[in-house]
Design a protein around this motif. Structure first.
Motif, mmCIF file in Angstrom:
data_model
loop_
_atom_site.group_PDB
_atom_site.id
_atom_site.type_symbol
_atom_site.label_atom_id
_atom_site.label_comp_id
_atom_site.label_asym_id
_atom_site.label_seq_id
_atom_site.Cartn_x
_atom_site.Cartn_y
_atom_site.Cartn_z
ATOM 1 N N HIS A 270 -4.272 -88.434 58.247
ATOM 2 C CA HIS A 270 -3.026 -88.438 58.995
ATOM 3 C C HIS A 270 -2.623 -89.877 59.331
ATOM 4 O O HIS A 270 -3.422 -90.641 59.886
ATOM 5 C CB HIS A 270 -3.177 -87.643 60.297
ATOM 6 C CG HIS A 270 -2.475 -86.327 60.258
ATOM 7 N ND1 HIS A 270 -2.839 -85.292 59.431
ATOM 8 C CD2 HIS A 270 -1.396 -85.863 60.964
ATOM 9 C CE1 HIS A 270 -2.051 -84.249 59.621
ATOM 10 N NE2 HIS A 270 -1.152 -84.580 60.534
ATOM 11 N N MET B 77 -1.248 -91.619 61.721
ATOM 12 C CA MET B 77 -0.916 -91.488 63.141
ATOM 13 C C MET B 77 -1.648 -92.562 63.930
ATOM 14 O O MET B 77 -2.721 -93.025 63.543
ATOM 15 C CB MET B 77 -1.281 -90.105 63.674
ATOM 16 C CG MET B 77 -2.755 -89.750 63.607
ATOM 17 S SD MET B 77 -3.108 -88.104 64.269
ATOM 18 C CE MET B 77 -2.869 -88.374 66.031
ATOM 19 N N LEU C 204 -5.318 -82.167 65.812
ATOM 20 C CA LEU C 204 -3.942 -81.980 65.377
ATOM 21 C C LEU C 204 -3.242 -81.032 66.339
ATOM 22 O O LEU C 204 -3.389 -79.820 66.264
ATOM 23 C CB LEU C 204 -3.906 -81.427 63.947
ATOM 24 C CG LEU C 204 -4.530 -82.313 62.866
ATOM 25 C CD1 LEU C 204 -4.334 -81.693 61.490
ATOM 26 C CD2 LEU C 204 -3.945 -83.724 62.899
ATOM 27 N N PHE D 158 4.718 -82.211 70.887
ATOM 28 C CA PHE D 158 3.901 -82.700 69.780
ATOM 29 C C PHE D 158 3.850 -81.694 68.642
ATOM 30 O O PHE D 158 3.634 -80.505 68.848
ATOM 31 C CB PHE D 158 2.474 -82.998 70.265
ATOM 32 C CG PHE D 158 2.430 -83.959 71.420
ATOM 33 C CD1 PHE D 158 2.767 -85.280 71.231
ATOM 34 C CD2 PHE D 158 2.049 -83.539 72.683
ATOM 35 C CE1 PHE D 158 2.745 -86.176 72.299
ATOM 36 C CE2 PHE D 158 2.005 -84.421 73.744
ATOM 37 C CZ PHE D 158 2.361 -85.749 73.553
ATOM 38 N N TRP E 107 1.813 -82.211 65.276
ATOM 39 C CA TRP E 107 0.995 -83.108 64.462
ATOM 40 C C TRP E 107 0.469 -82.428 63.200
ATOM 41 O O TRP E 107 -0.273 -83.051 62.436
ATOM 42 C CB TRP E 107 -0.184 -83.628 65.286
ATOM 43 C CG TRP E 107 0.232 -84.524 66.412
ATOM 44 C CD1 TRP E 107 1.484 -84.922 66.731
ATOM 45 C CD2 TRP E 107 -0.639 -85.151 67.364
ATOM 46 N NE1 TRP E 107 1.481 -85.752 67.816
ATOM 47 C CE2 TRP E 107 0.170 -85.905 68.245
ATOM 48 C CE3 TRP E 107 -2.017 -85.127 67.578
ATOM 49 C CZ2 TRP E 107 -0.358 -86.646 69.290
ATOM 50 C CZ3 TRP E 107 -2.537 -85.870 68.618
ATOM 51 C CH2 TRP E 107 -1.722 -86.621 69.470
#
Length: 473
Positions: free
Chosen positions: A322, A324, A464, A470, A472
């Motif tokens: 990811h 992020m 996640l 959120f 994710w």
């Protein structure tokens, strides 16, 4: 807490070396894993190979990052290691290591560049250490450094350009060779992606404000070794601004297009830019265009990160990469930006109260403490110029477009934590230490989705999130 003793300075230097070494290790570890093209490697690794095979193609971005990937492929193919995983997804047979290692090299340079920049801003080694530490504890910088993508090149050249400007003005006599080098580096940042221009604009605004502030002061004394950074910036000669920081970047940017234009002669320099602009203007927005489109205002809160790679390799076990950030680091860094703005406004406000007798609207600016103002001003300016240009963009955007902005937010957080550790207050010292260890802990917690480690379904769900603001997954 006294952080200015020679012993503590040596410890900070050692800390920077250790942090940078760990950052290098994380960026090169398992670089050859995932023997395929991850996310936009389907463009940039392929484009890099196209330059080697002289295959004509259209590139929607300036070419420098793909040149560097091509150089990495050429060298990587000739190395005696990293040849385990081979594929032909780029159009030729290469190892995954060969088209990724150049990104890892540039990504590894971010921490020392940030440390050097922080030191030039403040002359504090403790601040340099914290800035390097925090940027090394961010997930997005780590992920972008491990795949053949282009944003990490932009950041490195932009940082180097700004650093060379600061080093030049810190010298007793401004070094024009360094300013010339800064112009080349800043032009190279733009030649990676157009938003590299933000690093140059940040320097322009910083210099302009420095000149404005100094012009409000009656002193015309010669340069002094104890001048603040802003006072030194204000003394940059207009010739250097026009030549080294304007003409040189333009020439650098233009020259870097030559290999691409020779290989792709159908479009000249002007036509290729018009075609690129039309391409980006025609890209729509929304999940129908791409499921991970994320508007600019979602980036600072880390509302919509981007999945680069996801696969279930055995029942209930996954490899997930990811793109992020470190959640706690990003949220605290956003708070630091507001703190920097408040610090600037608070000082102006206090000066305004003291100077009402003079009835001079410029008195609050004239009496500013320039030694105190330099760092928060630099941070606030560069954060703004790296984020605000995206406000009016209507095409699909992704969280990696925030890489330049979050960089300066992280540098801002390091500034506040360094000040907390220097405070005589046990509370603020404890707050600084708590911030450091908490950010490190969250980095370790999310490390499996930065490195794409094997992770069980339940453990992955903890990392996640899909609730409130959120998303994710």
């Amino acid at each position: 807490m006294n952080l200015d003793t020679k012993t503590n300075q040596n410890r900070s230097t050692l800390g920077i070396i250790i942090v940078c070494s760990i950052a290098i290790g994380l960026r090169f570890w398992g670089l050859e894993r995932f023997n395929l093209l991850v996310f936009d490697e389907v463009y940039y690794a392929v484009f890099g190979n196209n330059y080697l095979t002289r295959t004509p193609f259209f590139n929607s971005h300036p070419p420098l990052s793909q040149y560097l990937i091509a150089i990495g492929i050429w060298i990587g193919d000739r190395l005696p290691f990293g040849q385990e995983n081979l594929n032909a997804f780029t159009g030729s047979v290469h190892s995954t290591f060969s088209y990724r290692w150049m990104n890892a090299v540039f990504g590894s340079s971010v921490a020392p560049l940030v440390a050097a920049l922080a030191y030039q801003l403040s002359q504090r080694k403790s601040y340099a250490f914290l800035a390097a530490l925090f940027v090394s504890l961010d997930g997005l910088f780590l992920v972008e450094s491990r795949y053949a993508l282009n944003s990490i090149f932009l950041v490195c050249f932009g940082l180097l350009g700004q650093l060379l400007v600061l080093i030049a003005v810190r010298r007793d006599r401004h070094c024009r060779a360094l300013l010339f080098g800064a112009g080349i580096s800043l032009g190279a940042a733009i030649a990676c992606k157009w938003n590299g221009l933000s690093f140059l604009v940040g320097i322009y605004i910083f210099i302009a404000i420095a000149k404005l502030l100094i012009s409000r002061r009656s002193s015309t004394r010669a340069e002094d070794p104890h001048d603040s950074l802003l006072e030194r910036l204000a003394k940059i000669h207009p010739f250097d601004i026009v030549f080294s920081l304007t003409i040189v970047p333009i020439i650098t940017y233009s020259l870097l297009w030559i290999p691409h234009l020779i290989q792709n002669p159908d479009l000249n320099f002007i036509d290729v830019h018009q075609t690129m602009l039309n391409y980006h203007e025609k890209i729509g927005n929304g999940t129908g265009i791409h499921p991970y489109c994320a508007s600019w205002y979602t980036w600072p809160l880390l509302m919509r990160p981007l999945a680069y790679y996801f696969t279930e390799y055995k029942p209930n076990y996954y490899y997930d990469v990811h793109a992020m950030g470190n959640p706690l680091l990003w949220w605290l860094s956003l708070a630091a930006i507001f703190g920097a703005i408040w610090s600037i406004g608070n000082q102006i406000g206090r000066n305004a109260q003291r100077s009402t007798i003079e009835k001079n609207v410029l008195a609050p600016i004239r009496d500013l403490n320039l030694n105190y103002l330099g760092v928060p001003l630099f941070i606030a300016i560069n954060y703004a110029v790296n984020l605000l240009p995206w406000v009016g963009i209507t095409r699909c955007l992704f969280i990696y477009h925030y890489l330049g902005g979050v960089l300066f937010a992280i540098v801002g957080l390091a500034w506040f934590v360094d000040n907390w550790l220097r405070s005589n207050s046990k509370f603020w010292q404890a707050a600084g230490l708590t911030t450091i260890f908490s950010v490190a802990a969250t980095f370790v917690f999310w490390l499996p989705v930065y490195l794409g480690l094997s992770i069980e379904k339940t453990d992955l769900s903890y990392r996640l999130w899909n609730f409130w603001i959120f998303n994710w997954i």
